[in-house]
Design an enzyme around this catalytic site. Structure first.
Site, mmCIF file in Angstrom:
data_model
loop_
_atom_site.group_PDB
_atom_site.id
_atom_site.type_symbol
_atom_site.label_atom_id
_atom_site.label_comp_id
_atom_site.label_asym_id
_atom_site.label_seq_id
_atom_site.Cartn_x
_atom_site.Cartn_y
_atom_site.Cartn_z
ATOM 1 N N GLN A 152 0.807 -1.224 0.000
ATOM 2 C CA GLN A 152 0.000 0.000 0.000
ATOM 3 C C GLN A 152 0.847 1.284 0.000
ATOM 4 O O GLN A 152 0.342 2.354 -0.319
ATOM 5 C CB GLN A 152 -0.980 -0.007 1.185
ATOM 6 C CG GLN A 152 -2.034 -1.119 1.095
ATOM 7 C CD GLN A 152 -2.995 -0.956 -0.068
ATOM 8 O OE1 GLN A 152 -3.597 0.084 -0.260
ATOM 9 N NE2 GLN A 152 -3.119 -1.994 -0.898
ATOM 10 N N ASP A 163 -12.192 3.792 -13.217
ATOM 11 C CA ASP A 163 -12.280 4.086 -14.656
ATOM 12 C C ASP A 163 -11.080 3.501 -15.392
ATOM 13 O O ASP A 163 -11.211 2.990 -16.506
ATOM 14 C CB ASP A 163 -12.376 5.595 -14.890
ATOM 15 C CG ASP A 163 -13.743 6.139 -14.463
ATOM 16 O OD1 ASP A 163 -14.727 5.375 -14.511
ATOM 17 O OD2 ASP A 163 -13.832 7.321 -14.080
#
Ligand SMILES: Nc1ncnc2c1ncn2[C@@H]1O[C@H](COP(=O)(O)OP(=O)(O)OP(=O)(O)O)[C@@H](O)[C@H]1O
Ligand SMILES: *[C@@H]1O[C@H](CO)[C@@H](O)[C@H](O)[C@H]1NC(C)=O
Ligand SMILES: *[C@@H]1O[C@H](CO)[C@@H](O)[C@H](O)[C@H]1NC(C)=O
Ligand SMILES: *[C@@H]1O[C@H](CO)[C@@H](O)[C@H](O)[C@H]1NC(C)=O
Length: 208
Positions: A152, A163
């Site tokens: 992370q 998207d």
């Protein structure tokens, strides 16, 4: 791929089909948000896609679409060949549809099995879950696919991740590649975007 912007009128979006004579359009990808502008135009694009045997894909876009645009959404749903969404949108959709489950795989299975107009093309449902596995339901199976980045600390900005995922997915689908490759490309594109600030990408892709 025809990307139909949010604020097209019925006339305009239908005009696009006419202009391109539906020959070069293979895939249509639409935002659920478009339902808030014109349910009629959305439905028209959906029915035209079905009539002309084009793949019609829809993004659930936001929980409020499932809540407040339920009727037009469900009209369009019967034409949806590929449904995209994230976990929050999937959960809201499931609640509104009375699926009585919070299990994302089960939600995907039920969404896959909703009535469909063009039965020759079975619906595919793809739900992303941020760092967690992406879920894909097809007629035959429900599978979970791990995302690419696990560290992370590599992540800079997750805006546009969903998207980017869809962009990667469709980039392989238009070449008729297997769905597993579509998911792999989706995860690749998303991993590139989230390691950079804003929706930017390097000059050359590194997807093999
Ligand atoms: N924290 C993360 N760790 C690893 N991969 C991630 C992370 N967040 C997003 N991704 C990648 O991006 C894809 C889409 O993410 P997510 O489910 O958050 O989409 P979304 O909520 O629609 O995104 P958006 O922020 O654009 O609204 C995931 O499937 C994964 O590949
Ligand atoms: C519809 O499209 C699919 C896949 O693109 C193709 O396999 C099928 O033959 C087409 N059907 C018709 C009736 O054109
Ligand atoms: C899913 O997308 C919605 C926008 O529709 C966003 O508000 C929400 O934070 C996203 N959920 C996750 C878990 O990324
Ligand atoms: C769906 O659309 C929303 C709103 O534009 C976007 O945030 C999200 O990333 C998209 N998700 C997918 C999987 O397309």
């Amino acid at each position: 791929t025809a990307l139909i912007p949010k604020h097209f009128s019925t006339k305009y979006s239908f005009g696009i089909f006419k202009i391109l004579k539906l020959v070069i359009i293979l895939f249509v990808w639409m935002q659920g948000f478009f339902l808030t502008v014109s349910p009629e135009a959305t439905l028209k694009v959906a029915t035209q896609s079905s009539t002309h045997n084009k793949t019609f894909s829809l993004n659930l876009s936001a929980p409020f679409i499932s809540q407040f645009y339920k009727e037009p959404l469900m009209k369009v749903m019967s034409y949806v060949d590929i449904l995209f969404g994230n976990e929050t949108e999937a959960a809201s959709f499931a609640r509104e549809q009375g699926f009585e489950t919070e299990d994302i795989k089960e939600i995907a299975r039920k969404a896959q099995a909703l009535p469909k107009m063009n039965p020759k093309r079975q619906r595919i449902v793809v739900f992303t879950q941020g760092k967690d596995d992406t879920i894909m339901a097809t007629e035959n199976e429900i599978r979970a696919f791990p995302v690419l980045i696990s560290d992370q600390s590599e992540i800079v900005d997750t805006n546009g991740a969903g998207d980017a995922f869809v962009g990667g997915f469709l980039s392989q689908l238009v070449y008729d590649r297997p769905l597993t490759e579509c998911i792999r490309a989706g995860h690749y594109a998303a991993s590139v975007i989230i390691k950079r600030s804003g929706c930017t990408f390097p000059e050359k892709p590194d997807f093999h």
